[in-house]
Design a protein around this motif. Structure first.
Motif, PDB file in Angstrom:
ATOM      1  N   ARG A 130       0.844  -1.190   0.000  1.00 52.84           N
ATOM      2  CA  ARG A 130       0.000   0.000   0.000  1.00 52.84           C
ATOM      3  C   ARG A 130       0.874   1.233   0.000  1.00 52.84           C
ATOM      4  O   ARG A 130       1.952   1.192   0.544  1.00 52.84           O
ATOM      5  N   PRO A 131       0.461   2.328  -0.546  1.00 55.26           N
ATOM      6  CA  PRO A 131      -0.784   2.563  -1.284  1.00 55.26           C
ATOM      7  C   PRO A 131      -0.674   2.228  -2.764  1.00 55.26           C
ATOM      8  O   PRO A 131      -1.678   2.173  -3.457  1.00 55.26           O
ATOM      9  N   GLU A 132       0.532   2.001  -3.251  1.00 55.88           N
ATOM     10  CA  GLU A 132       0.718   1.804  -4.690  1.00 55.88           C
ATOM     11  C   GLU A 132      -0.080   0.629  -5.236  1.00 55.88           C
ATOM     12  O   GLU A 132      -0.715   0.731  -6.285  1.00 55.88           O
ATOM     13  N   ALA A 133      -0.062  -0.504  -4.552  1.00 55.20           N
ATOM     14  CA  ALA A 133      -0.722  -1.716  -5.066  1.00 55.20           C
ATOM     15  C   ALA A 133      -2.231  -1.534  -5.200  1.00 55.20           C
ATOM     16  O   ALA A 133      -2.850  -2.199  -6.024  1.00 55.20           O
ATOM     17  N   GLU A 134      -2.806  -0.638  -4.431  1.00 55.04           N
ATOM     18  CA  GLU A 134      -4.246  -0.406  -4.535  1.00 55.04           C
ATOM     19  C   GLU A 134      -4.626   0.234  -5.862  1.00 55.04           C
ATOM     20  O   GLU A 134      -5.732   0.052  -6.354  1.00 55.04           O
ATOM     21  N   ALA A 135      -3.732   0.977  -6.467  1.00 55.31           N
ATOM     22  CA  ALA A 135      -4.010   1.656  -7.735  1.00 55.31           C
ATOM     23  C   ALA A 135      -3.742   0.766  -8.949  1.00 55.31           C
ATOM     24  O   ALA A 135      -4.175   1.086 -10.054  1.00 55.31           O
ATOM     25  N   VAL A 136      -3.048  -0.332  -8.760  1.00 50.95           N
ATOM     26  CA  VAL A 136      -2.619  -1.175  -9.880  1.00 50.95           C
ATOM     27  C   VAL A 136      -3.786  -1.695 -10.719  1.00 50.95           C
ATOM     28  O   VAL A 136      -3.725  -1.621 -11.960  1.00 50.95           O
ATOM     29  N   PRO A 137      -4.887  -2.203 -10.159  1.00 50.38           N
ATOM     30  CA  PRO A 137      -5.965  -2.718 -11.008  1.00 50.38           C
ATOM     31  C   PRO A 137      -6.560  -1.667 -11.954  1.00 50.38           C
ATOM     32  O   PRO A 137      -6.847  -1.957 -13.109  1.00 50.38           O
ATOM     33  N   ARG A 138      -6.713  -0.446 -11.480  1.00 47.35           N
ATOM     34  CA  ARG A 138      -7.252   0.621 -12.340  1.00 47.35           C
ATOM     35  C   ARG A 138      -6.272   0.961 -13.460  1.00 47.35           C
ATOM     36  O   ARG A 138      -6.668   1.144 -14.605  1.00 47.35           O
ATOM     37  N   LEU A 139      -5.011   1.063 -13.107  1.00 54.59           N
ATOM     38  CA  LEU A 139      -3.988   1.326 -14.119  1.00 54.59           C
ATOM     39  C   LEU A 139      -3.957   0.192 -15.145  1.00 54.59           C
ATOM     40  O   LEU A 139      -3.834   0.433 -16.348  1.00 54.59           O
ATOM     41  N   ALA A 140      -4.075  -1.040 -14.666  1.00 62.24           N
ATOM     42  CA  ALA A 140      -4.032  -2.198 -15.560  1.00 62.24           C
ATOM     43  C   ALA A 140      -5.208  -2.201 -16.529  1.00 62.24           C
ATOM     44  O   ALA A 140      -5.038  -2.533 -17.710  1.00 62.24           O
ATOM     45  N   LEU A 141      -6.368  -1.825 -16.070  1.00 64.29           N
ATOM     46  CA  LEU A 141      -7.538  -1.760 -16.946  1.00 64.29           C
ATOM     47  C   LEU A 141      -7.283  -0.768 -18.075  1.00 64.29           C
ATOM     48  O   LEU A 141      -7.558  -1.047 -19.251  1.00 64.29           O
ATOM     49  N   GLU A 142      -6.734   0.379 -17.723  1.00 61.84           N
ATOM     50  CA  GLU A 142      -6.403   1.395 -18.721  1.00 61.84           C
ATOM     51  C   GLU A 142      -5.328   0.884 -19.687  1.00 61.84           C
ATOM     52  O   GLU A 142      -5.458   1.013 -20.909  1.00 61.84           O
ATOM     53  N   GLY A 143      -4.269   0.313 -19.148  1.00 62.85           N
ATOM     54  CA  GLY A 143      -3.177  -0.188 -19.978  1.00 62.85           C
ATOM     55  C   GLY A 143      -3.619  -1.309 -20.898  1.00 62.85           C
ATOM     56  O   GLY A 143      -3.197  -1.373 -22.060  1.00 62.85           O
ATOM     57  N   ASP A 144      -4.467  -2.186 -20.409  1.00 66.27           N
ATOM     58  CA  ASP A 144      -4.998  -3.279 -21.227  1.00 66.27           C
ATOM     59  C   ASP A 144      -5.757  -2.719 -22.427  1.00 66.27           C
ATOM     60  O   ASP A 144      -5.563  -3.177 -23.565  1.00 66.27           O
ATOM     61  N   ALA A 145      -6.601  -1.733 -22.189  1.00 67.87           N
ATOM     62  CA  ALA A 145      -7.384  -1.138 -23.278  1.00 67.87           C
ATOM     63  C   ALA A 145      -6.474  -0.452 -24.295  1.00 67.87           C
ATOM     64  O   ALA A 145      -6.680  -0.582 -25.513  1.00 67.87           O
ATOM     65  N   LEU A 146      -5.470   0.254 -23.819  1.00 68.22           N
ATOM     66  CA  LEU A 146      -4.552   0.939 -24.723  1.00 68.22           C
ATOM     67  C   LEU A 146      -3.760  -0.044 -25.575  1.00 68.22           C
ATOM     68  O   LEU A 146      -3.604   0.145 -26.790  1.00 68.22           O
ATOM     69  N   LEU A 147      -3.264  -1.105 -24.946  1.00 67.85           N
ATOM     70  CA  LEU A 147      -2.485  -2.101 -25.681  1.00 67.85           C
ATOM     71  C   LEU A 147      -3.364  -2.836 -26.685  1.00 67.85           C
ATOM     72  O   LEU A 147      -2.975  -3.054 -27.833  1.00 67.85           O
ATOM     73  N   LYS A 148      -4.564  -3.206 -26.270  1.00 61.74           N
ATOM     74  CA  LYS A 148      -5.465  -3.924 -27.175  1.00 61.74           C
ATOM     75  C   LYS A 148      -5.840  -3.039 -28.364  1.00 61.74           C
ATOM     76  O   LYS A 148      -5.898  -3.504 -29.505  1.00 61.74           O
ATOM     77  N   ARG A 149      -6.056  -1.757 -28.110  1.00 65.45           N
ATOM     78  CA  ARG A 149      -6.383  -0.830 -29.196  1.00 65.45           C
ATOM     79  C   ARG A 149      -5.235  -0.749 -30.200  1.00 65.45           C
ATOM     80  O   ARG A 149      -5.438  -0.830 -31.417  1.00 65.45           O
ATOM     81  N   ALA A 150      -4.029  -0.598 -29.694  1.00 62.11           N
ATOM     82  CA  ALA A 150      -2.859  -0.503 -30.577  1.00 62.11           C
ATOM     83  C   ALA A 150      -2.648  -1.796 -31.357  1.00 62.11           C
ATOM     84  O   ALA A 150      -2.385  -1.765 -32.569  1.00 62.11           O
ATOM     85  N   ALA A 151      -2.769  -2.919 -30.688  1.00 68.59           N
ATOM     86  CA  ALA A 151      -2.576  -4.210 -31.352  1.00 68.59           C
ATOM     87  C   ALA A 151      -3.656  -4.451 -32.399  1.00 68.59           C
ATOM     88  O   ALA A 151      -3.377  -4.961 -33.491  1.00 68.59           O
ATOM     89  N   THR A 152      -4.886  -4.084 -32.084  1.00 67.33           N
ATOM     90  CA  THR A 152      -5.985  -4.251 -33.032  1.00 67.33           C
ATOM     91  C   THR A 152      -5.770  -3.385 -34.262  1.00 67.33           C
ATOM     92  O   THR A 152      -5.941  -3.843 -35.401  1.00 67.33           O
ATOM     93  N   HIS A 153      -5.400  -2.144 -34.044  1.00 65.88           N
ATOM     94  CA  HIS A 153      -5.151  -1.226 -35.157  1.00 65.88           C
ATOM     95  C   HIS A 153      -4.081  -1.792 -36.089  1.00 65.88           C
ATOM     96  O   HIS A 153      -4.260  -1.819 -37.312  1.00 65.88           O
TER      97      HIS A 153
END
Length: 117
Positions: free
Chosen positions: A14-37
């Motif tokens: 804590r406190p960093e690990a509490e923010a990781v899931p939200r960051l991961a959701l954002e990063g997943d969407a960004l990576l998937k968008r780039a890979a799809t494009h």
């Protein structure tokens, strides 16, 4: 710093690990968008593109590439721990992607990563 993206299961605190899931959701969407494009530029078959993108951005693939993507996390947790915590390893990489994307030139870096994967 790797501590900003380390989930609890991989030793995050804590406190960093509490923010990781939200960051991961954002990063997943960004990576998937780039890979799809990128994949759609090469292959018009949506079914094939979907399978290709899903494989490229999977937690298993991100875990396999951890030594290249987040070598500090691999050193901190060890290959055995990464193997046991595939989902959490992917979460860490995705969180790092979100942080990188927020920096100048970050969008280009995410597209470069998608190309690499």
């Amino acid at each position: 710093a790797v501590r900003l993206v380390t989930p609890f299961a991989l030793g995050g605190e804590r406190p960093e690990a509490e923010a990781v899931p939200r960051l991961a959701l954002e990063g997943d969407a960004l990576l998937k968008r780039a890979a799809t494009h990128q994949a759609l530029q090469r292959d018009a078959d949506v079914g094939h593109t979907t399978a290709l993108v899903n494989a490229a951005v999977s937690n298993a693939q991100l875990g396999q590439e951890l030594g290249e993507l987040l070598p500090q996390l691999l050193q901190r947790t060890g290959r055995e721990s990464v193997g046991r915590h595939t989902h959490e390893t992917g979460t860490a990489v995705e969180a790092a992607i979100a942080l990188v994307a927020r920096r100048p030139g970050g969008d280009e870096a995410v597209y470069d990563l998608a190309e690499y994967l």
